[in-house]
Design an enzyme around this catalytic site. Structure first.
Site, short mmCIF file in Angstrom:
data_model
loop_
_atom_site.label_atom_id
_atom_site.label_comp_id
_atom_site.label_asym_id
_atom_site.label_seq_id
_atom_site.Cartn_x
_atom_site.Cartn_y
_atom_site.Cartn_z
N SER A 1 -7.28 -32.90 136.94
CA SER A 1 -6.36 -33.56 137.86
C SER A 1 -5.42 -32.62 138.60
CB SER A 1 -5.55 -34.61 137.12
OG SER A 1 -6.35 -35.73 136.85
N TYR B 1 -1.10 -44.23 136.36
CA TYR B 1 -1.90 -43.10 136.80
C TYR B 1 -3.36 -43.54 136.95
CZ TYR B 1 -3.40 -38.20 136.99
OH TYR B 1 -3.91 -36.99 137.38
#
Length: 396
Positions: free
Chosen positions: A101, A207
């Site tokens: 990420s 998220y």
């Protein structure tokens, strides 16, 4: 990220508070020899405290770890553990790895550059750029970058009542059987959109990788080029980041690298598989990039130093959401020495951290490769982060 990784991300701040800093052994702090640590000290000085830290990180359950530190004493790199299970060689200190990420920070930077050029509106509806998905017009570009769109993630989700809703196969034997499958970004988006949203746009934070797959598609629609081409044109080539790769569907890792492993349970038996080779298209613009600690340092330093974004947009990037502590593509955390800025990433077999003080005077980049340990690697990941924050960024 897998469902378990989503849980870890959403509980990040709580997990960090639980972990706390781990004390190093007195002998290590005194500079006792660490024969198992490979170092490349560009400052020309030994750093026993850093050697001790990277060794402790590797010993906490990882197959290997490579660490880069920049502070008032200069730059230092070192590694501990093994490059590959069953072999004695240490991870290369210049090795490539999957950054997970941390890819999002690159993507957010490109989107914000387009905002600065007047080609994208930060608070414009995403549907204006991607009408083919029928998105809720309340969802803005800012919401994608900050994870406040409310869209269901194609990797799966945990609902408020604790119900686990699975996504595409990213765990266990099913994942391994599909590890070379190619996913198109549009396919990932439509999978997420086939599920009810988690909350109304802008009303909460969670998220989700689908946000950054959409952000990558916005880049492609506006520029006419794939998001990876724009990262290369706008960031990699200008900064001389020759070791950073946008792999697409290619399953390998070029050049020197440590192997990552995946541990799973089948028929009540734990198994460990070398997962270094895998098709990363499931992560797409949410997490597919490959890089090195040196290149991540170059990128993060340039970004925070104002070389990639004008000051107003960099300020927007660094405004944290009150619930997630997430700005626009990076984490903004409060530590014992004030605000610190971070990228955090996980991928099958790999965990990555990049972090800096706001002025860039202290930074670290860390790659961890997963092995066959039964340790809670989620906790080990956050323990490493907390230790490096305290000792490198805060100088304790």
């Amino acid at each position: 990220m897998t469902t378990s990784a989503i849980t870890a991300k959403n509980d990040k701040r709580r997990a960090i508070r639980r972990v706390g800093a781990t004390a190093l052994a007195a002998a290590l702090l005194a500079g006792a020899a660490l024969p198992g640590v490979a170092t490349a000290d560009t400052a020309g000085k030994d750093r026993p405290e850093l050697r001790a830290m990277v060794q402790e990180i590797a010993d906490s359950g990882f197959a290997g770890a490579q660490l880069r530190v920049h502070d008032a004493r200069g730059d230092w790199t070192g590694s501990a553990g093994v490059r590959k299970l069953g072999e004695a060689a240490k991870p290369p200190t210049n090795g490539r790895f999957r950054i997970g990420s941390n890819t999002k920070t690159f993507v957010s930077t490109v989107v914000l550059q387009l905002v600065g050029e007047g080609k994208v509106g930060l608070d414009a509806p995403v549907a204006d750029y991607l009408p083919e998905f029928g998105l809720d017009r309340r969802i803005t570009v800012r919401m994608l970058l900050q994870h406040t769109s409310g869209l269901f993630d194609y990797t799966g989700a945990i609902l408020p009542d604790g119900t686990i809703v699975p996504g595409i196969p990213l765990q266990g034997k099913e994942f391994l059987d599909n590890r070379y499958h190619t996913y198109q970004p549009e396919e990932l988006v439509r999978f997420g959109l086939s599920k009810p949203p988690l909350f109304a746009p802008g009303t909460d934070w969670t998220y989700t990788n689908i946000n950054y797959v959409l952000a990558g598609l916005v880049i492609k629609k506006v520029t006419g080029r794939p998001y990876g081409d724009e990262i290369g044109r706008r960031i990699l080539r200008p900064l001389g980041m020759r070791d950073t790769v946008v792999p697409g569907t290619w399953p390998g890792i070029p050049g020197p690298h440590a192997h990552g492993y995946y541990r799973y349970q089948e028929a009540g038996e734990w198994k460990t598989v070398d997962i270094t080779e895998q098709n990363p298209s499931w992560a797409s613009s949410a997490g597919e990039l490959i890089s090195t600690t040196k290149d991540l340092h170059t990128f993060f330093s340039a970004l925070l130093g104002g070389r990639l974004l004008p000051a107003p947009l960099l300020a927007e990037m660094r405004k944290p959401h009150p619930k997630g502590g997430y700005g626009l593509g990076l984490y903004v955390q409060e530590s014992s020495c004030g605000t610190v800025l971070k990228g955090m990433g996980g991928f099958h077999g790999y965990g990555t951290l990049m972090a800096s003080t706001p002025d860039g005077s202290r930074t670290y980049e860390l790659s961890m490769t997963y092995g066959d340990s039964a340790a809670d690697l989620g906790q080990a990941y956050y323990k490493a982060d907390q230790m490096l924050t305290d000792k490198v960024l805060c100088g304790k």
